[in-house]
Design an enzyme around this catalytic site. Structure first.
Site, PDB file in Angstrom:
ATOM      1  N   ASP A 112      -3.394  -2.676   0.235  1.00 35.45           N
ATOM      2  CA  ASP A 112      -4.300  -1.791  -0.508  1.00 35.45           C
ATOM      3  C   ASP A 112      -3.547  -1.048  -1.607  1.00 35.45           C
ATOM      4  OD1 ASP A 112      -2.915  -0.433   1.610  1.00 35.45           O
ATOM      5  OD2 ASP A 112      -4.199   1.308   1.285  1.00 35.45           O
ATOM      6  N   GLU A 123      -2.982   1.437   4.102  1.00 38.58           N
ATOM      7  CA  GLU A 123      -1.786   2.294   4.208  1.00 38.58           C
ATOM      8  C   GLU A 123      -1.965   3.565   3.390  1.00 38.58           C
ATOM      9  OE1 GLU A 123       2.127   3.993   3.212  1.00 38.58           O
ATOM     10  OE2 GLU A 123       0.686   3.152   1.819  1.00 38.58           O
ATOM     11  N   GLU A 124      -2.656   3.444   2.261  1.00 37.39           N
ATOM     12  CA  GLU A 124      -2.779   4.584   1.347  1.00 37.39           C
ATOM     13  C   GLU A 124      -3.806   5.619   1.818  1.00 37.39           C
ATOM     14  OE1 GLU A 124      -0.724   5.036  -0.872  1.00 37.39           O
ATOM     15  OE2 GLU A 124      -0.062   3.156  -1.772  1.00 37.39           O
ATOM     16  N   GLU A 142       8.177  -1.193   0.652  1.00 40.10           N
ATOM     17  CA  GLU A 142       7.721  -0.140  -0.274  1.00 40.10           C
ATOM     18  C   GLU A 142       8.758   0.030  -1.383  1.00 40.10           C
ATOM     19  OE1 GLU A 142       4.993   1.652  -0.384  1.00 40.10           O
ATOM     20  OE2 GLU A 142       4.175   1.784   1.661  1.00 40.10           O
ATOM     21  N   HIS A 180       1.144   5.356  -7.856  1.00 37.97           N
ATOM     22  CA  HIS A 180       0.043   6.334  -7.857  1.00 37.97           C
ATOM     23  C   HIS A 180      -0.111   7.001  -9.224  1.00 37.97           C
ATOM     24  CE1 HIS A 180       0.353   6.919  -3.165  1.00 37.97           C
ATOM     25  NE2 HIS A 180       0.665   5.696  -3.552  1.00 37.97           N
ATOM     26  N   ASP A 198       3.547  -0.670  -6.015  1.00 43.39           N
ATOM     27  CA  ASP A 198       3.125  -0.089  -4.719  1.00 43.39           C
ATOM     28  C   ASP A 198       1.869  -0.795  -4.229  1.00 43.39           C
ATOM     29  OD1 ASP A 198       2.919   1.493  -2.500  1.00 43.39           O
ATOM     30  OD2 ASP A 198       2.164   3.237  -3.567  1.00 43.39           O
ATOM     31  N   HIS A 254       1.794  -3.322   2.522  1.00 42.38           N
ATOM     32  CA  HIS A 254       0.365  -3.007   2.601  1.00 42.38           C
ATOM     33  C   HIS A 254      -0.374  -3.685   1.463  1.00 42.38           C
ATOM     34  CE1 HIS A 254       0.538   0.171  -0.542  1.00 42.38           C
ATOM     35  NE2 HIS A 254       1.657   0.586   0.020  1.00 42.38           N
TER      36      HIS A 254
HETATM   37 ZN   LIG Z   1       2.919   2.027  -0.757  1.00 44.22          ZN
END
Ligand SMILES: [Zn+2]
Length: 387
Positions: free
Chosen positions: A86, A148-149, A173, A360, A116, A84
Site C-alpha cells: 500500500d 502497513e500505512e 523500507e 509521504h 515507500d 508493504h
Molecule cells: Zn513504508
C-alpha cells in the site's frame, strides 16, 4: 543505472511502472482507502514466473485487503523479504508530475510508492533473476503485506496465523540501504474525562472536566519525566521515550461547567518497554485522579499500537547486512512491521533502497543510484541464507 544490462533496465522500469500505475492507497478514512488486490496479483504473477509457489491470503475483517506469500525452496532456515503493497494517499495537485505514472528525470524515478515502497519488489525480482534458484538449499520467501500505512492489519493477520517462518527477515523500507536494527514503538491514546455540566454560577451543580483534565495533564507530564529518567538508549538520536500531548477538546461555553474533555497523546517507547505495561500504568494513575474528583476517566487506544523493536547487534543477519552494505546497523525514527516478524521467531532487520525523507511527500522518488546496490545487497543476503 550503469551496472544493469540495458534489457534488465527495461524490465525493471516496466515492473516499477506497472506497480505505480496500480493505485493501492490505504487510509483510515474510508473515502481514500482502496483495495490492494491488483498489486498483489501483479506480484504473484511475477514470482510465479520465477517458480515461486504463491498464496494470496485475504485479511480477515478487512474487505479487499490481501497479503501475498510467495515461496521457493524448502527447509527450516531461509530468508523472508518483506514489503508493504500500500501507499499513503496523495494530493496530485501538489505533484509536478502524475503520481500514478512513472516519470524518469534527474537520475530518479518519480511516482507514488517508488521509494515507500513498491520499488523494493522489482529490486528483489532482479536480485533473484541473477541466481540459479534450482540450487536453493533453504527457502526464499516474499511477503507483500496490506495496510502497513494505516492499520497494519496485514502484518497483524500474519502474526495471528504464525506465518511466515524462516531464519531471517528483511523489510525493505527505504533506509538508503543502511541496515536498521531498532526503532521505537508507537502508541496513541485518548483520555476522556467525563464530568457533569451545570450553570457556572454554582460549581456544586456539576463536576468540571477541565479542572480534572489539568490534573491528568500534570500527571502525564510527571509520568513522562519519570520514564525519561528510568529509560535511555544510546542507539537513538532522541535517546529517551517521548510522550506528546497532541490535542485537546472540551467544554463549550465560559458560563457552563465543562461536562466532558478529551485529550489525545502519543507515546514512543524504547526497546525493552512494553506498550501493554505502559497503558496499564497510565490507566492506574488516571484512576486515582478520577476517584478523587468523582469524575470517570477512560483511557482508550486510538489504534492497536506498534511495539518497539531491537535486533541483537551480533546476530548473523545484522552482521551480514553490515558486511554487504558497508554500514553499521543503526536506528530509525519511524515504526515498521519488524516487531511482528521478529515475534514469529526470525532475526529481523529493516533495509531497503530509497530515502524516507521523500516518502509521504509530493514528488516521491527512487534515485537510480540506489537500485543496483540494492539488487547486490538483496542477492548477497539470499546467497548467504538460502544457498
Ligand atoms: Zn513504508
Amino acid at each position: 543505472m550503469p551496472n544493469i544490462a540495458p534489457s534488465d533496465v527495461t524490465v525493471f522500469k516496466q515492473r516499477l511502472q506497472q506497480l505505480i500505475a496500480t493505485p493501492s492507497i490505504s487510509c483510515t478514512s474510508a473515502e481514500y482507502d482502496m483495495s490492494n488486490k491488483s498489486v498483489v496479483e501483479l506480484l504473484a504473477q511475477w514470482f510465479e514466473d520465477l517458480g515461486f509457489k504463491t498464496e494470496i491470503l485475504p485479511v480477515e475483517g478487512f474487505a479487499g485487503k490481501y497479503n501475498l506469500l510467495a515461496t521457493r525452496g524448502t527447509g527450516p532456515g531461509g530468508l523472508v523479504l518483506s514489503g508493504h503493497t500500500d501507499t499513503v494517499p496523495c494530493d496530485p495537485n501538489r505533484w509536478q508530475q502524475d503520481p500514478f505514472q512513472l516519470t524518469e528525470k534527474e537520475q530518479r524515478f518519480y511516482g507514488l510508492g517508488t521509494t515507500d515502497m513498491k520499488g523494493f519488489f522489482p529490486v528483489v525480482l532482479a536480485a533473484l533473476e541473477g541466481l540459479d534458484l534450482n540450487k536453493l538449499q533453504q527457502p526464499v520467501m516474499i511477503l507483500a503485506t496490506a495496510d502497513e500505512e494505516s492499520s497494519m492489519c496485514g502484518a497483524r493477520a500474519l502474526a495471528a496465523l504464525g506465518r511466515p517462518k524462516a531464519r531471517c527477515a528483511v523489510i525493505g523500507e527505504p533506509t538508503e540501504l543502511k541496515p536498521i536494527r531498532m526503532h521505537k514503538g508507537i502508541m496513541m491514546e485518548s483520555v476522556r474525562v467525563q464530568g457533569l455540566a451545570g450553570h457556572s454560577s454554582n460549581p456544586a451543580l456539576g463536576h468540571n472536566a477541565l479542572d480534572t483534565m489539568t490534573q491528568v495533564l500534570n500527571e502525564l507530564i510527571l509520568f513522562r519525566s519519570e520514564l525519561q529518567s528510568r529509560y535511555q538508549h544510546a542507539g537513538f538520536d532522541i535517546n529517551v521515550p517521548t510522550l506528546n500531548l497532541g490535542c485537546i477538546h472540551g467544554g463549550d461555553n465560559p458560563n457552563r461547567i465543562c461536562g466532558a474533555c478529551e485529550l489525545h497523546f502519543d507515546l514512543r517507547a524504547l526497546p525493552g518497554m512494553s506498550n501493554h505495561d505502559l497503558h496499564a500504568e497510565i490507566e492506574k494513575r488516571l484512576q486515582v485522579i478520577g476517584d478523587k474528583n468523582h469524575t470517570p476517566i477512560s483511557l482508550t487506544p486510538l489504534f492497536p499500537g506498534i511495539a518497539s523493536f531491537e535486533e541483537q547487534a551480533d546476530s548473523a543477519l545484522v552482521k551480514a547486512a553490515e558486511r554487504l552494505s558497508g554500514y553499521q546497523a543503526e536506528s530509525v525514527a519511524f515504526a515498521t512491521e519488524a516487531p511482528f516478524l521478529q515475534d514469529l521467531g526470525m532475526e529481523t532487520i529493516v533495509m531497503g533502497p530509497g530515502t524516507i525523507d521523500c516518502a509521504h511527500q509530493p514528488n516521491e522518488y527512487l534515485a537510480h543510484d540506489q537500485i543496483q546496490p540494492g539488487i547486490n545487497i538483496v542477492r548477497g543476503l539470499i546467497e548467504q541464507f538460502c544457498f
